[in-house]
Design a protein around this motif. Structure first.
Motif, mmCIF file in Angstrom:
data_model
loop_
_atom_site.group_PDB
_atom_site.id
_atom_site.type_symbol
_atom_site.label_atom_id
_atom_site.label_comp_id
_atom_site.label_asym_id
_atom_site.label_seq_id
_atom_site.Cartn_x
_atom_site.Cartn_y
_atom_site.Cartn_z
ATOM 1 N N SER A 219 -7.360 -3.090 -0.148
ATOM 2 C CA SER A 219 -7.441 -3.519 1.245
ATOM 3 C C SER A 219 -6.934 -4.952 1.353
ATOM 4 C CB SER A 219 -8.886 -3.437 1.756
ATOM 5 O OG SER A 219 -9.658 -4.512 1.249
ATOM 6 N N ARG A 220 -6.863 -5.437 2.584
ATOM 7 C CA ARG A 220 -6.440 -6.813 2.852
ATOM 8 C C ARG A 220 -7.581 -7.645 3.429
ATOM 9 N NH1 ARG A 220 -0.484 -7.132 3.548
ATOM 10 N NH2 ARG A 220 0.344 -5.107 2.882
ATOM 11 N N VAL A 221 -8.807 -7.134 3.348
ATOM 12 C CA VAL A 221 -9.894 -7.729 4.120
ATOM 13 C C VAL A 221 -10.457 -9.018 3.522
ATOM 14 C CG1 VAL A 221 -10.513 -5.495 5.098
ATOM 15 C CG2 VAL A 221 -11.652 -6.267 3.013
ATOM 16 N N GLU B 273 0.816 -1.212 0.000
ATOM 17 C CA GLU B 273 0.000 0.000 0.000
ATOM 18 C C GLU B 273 0.853 1.267 0.000
ATOM 19 O OE1 GLU B 273 -2.496 -2.914 2.594
ATOM 20 O OE2 GLU B 273 -0.381 -2.521 2.195
ATOM 21 N N ARG C 113 -11.236 0.006 -3.907
ATOM 22 C CA ARG C 113 -10.438 0.199 -2.701
ATOM 23 C C ARG C 113 -9.378 -0.888 -2.603
ATOM 24 N NH1 ARG C 113 -12.494 1.895 2.155
ATOM 25 N NH2 ARG C 113 -13.721 3.292 0.850
ATOM 26 N N ALA D 193 -2.764 -7.361 0.091
ATOM 27 C CA ALA D 193 -3.360 -6.144 -0.458
ATOM 28 C C ALA D 193 -3.899 -6.384 -1.853
ATOM 29 C CB ALA D 193 -2.328 -5.021 -0.488
ATOM 30 N N ARG E 19 -7.079 -4.815 -4.878
ATOM 31 C CA ARG E 19 -8.080 -3.792 -5.215
ATOM 32 C C ARG E 19 -9.397 -4.463 -5.596
ATOM 33 N NH1 ARG E 19 -7.882 1.462 -6.135
ATOM 34 N NH2 ARG E 19 -5.602 1.520 -6.382
ATOM 35 N N VAL F 129 -16.371 -4.310 2.505
ATOM 36 C CA VAL F 129 -15.060 -3.653 2.462
ATOM 37 C C VAL F 129 -15.079 -2.378 3.296
ATOM 38 C CG1 VAL F 129 -13.390 -2.502 0.963
ATOM 39 C CG2 VAL F 129 -14.454 -4.649 0.229
ATOM 40 N N GLU F 130 -16.129 -1.591 3.175
ATOM 41 C CA GLU F 130 -16.224 -0.356 3.951
ATOM 42 C C GLU F 130 -16.230 -0.662 5.449
ATOM 43 O OE1 GLU F 130 -15.965 2.578 2.883
ATOM 44 O OE2 GLU F 130 -16.624 2.662 0.797
ATOM 45 N N PRO G 17 -7.894 -5.629 12.563
ATOM 46 C CA PRO G 17 -7.027 -5.777 11.383
ATOM 47 C C PRO G 17 -7.128 -7.180 10.815
ATOM 48 C CG PRO G 17 -5.726 -5.802 13.397
ATOM 49 C CD PRO G 17 -7.116 -5.413 13.792
ATOM 50 N N ALA H 126 -15.502 -1.175 -3.628
ATOM 51 C CA ALA H 126 -15.663 -0.743 -2.240
ATOM 52 C C ALA H 126 -17.070 -1.092 -1.769
ATOM 53 C CB ALA H 126 -15.396 0.755 -2.113
ATOM 54 N N THR I 253 -12.784 -2.097 6.752
ATOM 55 C CA THR I 253 -11.657 -1.153 6.752
ATOM 56 C C THR I 253 -11.930 0.057 7.632
ATOM 57 O OG1 THR I 253 -12.524 -0.095 4.740
ATOM 58 C CG2 THR I 253 -10.861 -1.817 4.447
#
Length: 356
Positions: free
Chosen positions: A271-273, A194, A269, A278, A280, A287-288, A297, A283, A291
């Motif tokens: 993220s690593r979720v 990131e 977005r 990481a 893309r 994801v929202e 985490p 979103a 994050t």
């Protein structure tokens, strides 16, 4: 612009292509039908083999080879060190995920990936036109075996330093991945994925100037304008991923395909979720939430991938975009719901007009 067309022609001659268009090797979203369509249109098919055991890799290659008139590539991630497990951290993630899908048992985090060495043996046996790497560089011994069999090594890089390292390690072609790309970031150092996100317009000319190898541009390219821009910046070919995801051959979840068509660049977005690495995606609501500042985490890869598996499966079956692992590049809104072969041909025809 004549030099741009000359570079693309040389690249095509190298592989027997009619179009300097490569399918991005998207793990889980590269069924044989998609590569067959792109290859038969004159481009290069691809498979992201990350999650495939050797028999599946060989079966994929055999099916594509039996129906395609053009070449294909196979891609593998360079493995990360074993993840450091944290029971308390994983428990916090599981509690959150339980509000988005089924209850997640502790053992869901025990997810593993196929044996990398065995996958490499399968790649050699499949003997594609090219093998590509991401997240690092192939071991020197494997590179020697690739070269002995005449298989091209395409190394994915996301910085100039990575490009130089790949050239020194014996890569034949570099795939410059801009930060706009959908799916996982290819940064060699996962912790820096990131922090060092270089856009394609800055990355391609910098890599072209730093090395002597042909460069393939990828990330945020989904139409003729993107291909023409990449070649004008010094690339020899363009690799497209998200731009092919709405095609009937890709066969992704309808909710995902529909959401891609309405996505704005800022609607994605990194993220690593989903996996712990990481990447893309759109979103989405998950994801929202995942994050948000007060969210736990994510666990490391592939633990997080295992923990989110049940949620992702339920979202796909129910057609709920909020729970789907909806990878998407920043040019997702340009993706068209048309046959893949038609897209490949029209994208190159349009780019060639612009370059001429």
């Amino acid at each position: 612009m004549t030099s741009a067309l000359a570079r693309s022609a040389a690249f095509c001659d190298r592989f027997g292509l009619r179009l300097p268009i490569l399918l991005a090797p998207m793990a889980g979203a590269c069924p044989p039908a998609l590569s067959i369509a792109v290859a038969n249109a004159g481009g290069m098919g691809a498979c992201g083999a990350l999650l495939m055991p050797p028999p599946a890799i060989l079966a994929w290659a055999a099916e594509v080879r039996g129906a395609a008139n053009g070449p294909f590539s196979l891609n593998l991630w360079i493995p990360d060190p074993p993840p450091v497990r944290d029971a308390a951290r994983e428990a916090a993630v599981r509690r959150v995920l339980g509000t988005w899908g089924p209850e997640v048992p502790p053992e869901a985090g025990d997810a593993t990936t196929p044996d990398f060495d065995e996958q490499c043996e399968a790649l050699l046996q499949a003997a594609p036109a090219a093998v590509s790497s991401i997240m690092g560089l192939f071991p020197a011994a494997f590179v020697e075996r690739l070269k002995a069999r005449g298989i091209t090594w395409m190394a994915t890089v996301s910085t100039v330093a990575e490009a130089r390292a790949a050239e020194a390690a014996g890569a034949d072609i570099l795939v410059a991945q801009g930060a706009e790309a959908g799916g996982h970031r290819g940064r060699f150092d996962a912790a820096r994925a990131e922090a060092e996100m270089v856009g394609l317009m800055a990355l391609v000319p910098a890599v072209v100037d730093a090395v002597r190898l042909p460069v393939v541009a990828t990330g945020g390219i989904a139409d003729a304008r993107g291909v023409a821009a990449a070649l004008a910046l010094g690339a020899s070919a363009a690799q497209i991923g998200t731009g092919f995801l709405r095609t009937p051959e890709a066969g992704i979840a309808p909710a995902w395909a529909e959401a891609l068509g309405g996505a704005a660049p800022e609607g994605t977005r990194v993220s690593r979720v989903f996996s712990g690495r990481a990447g893309r995606s759109l979103a989405t609501a998950y994801v929202e939430a995942a994050t948000a500042p007060d969210a736990p985490p994510p666990a490391p890869y592939p633990v997080q991938r295992g923990l989110t598996g049940a949620m992702r499966e339920r979202g796909t079956k129910a057609g709920e975009i909020g729970r789907i692992q909806a990878w998407a590049g920043q040019a997702a809104g340009l993706a068209r719901a048309e046959p893949a072969g038609e897209i490949a041909r029209s994208v190159w025809e349009g780019a060639r007009r612009l370059l001429a």
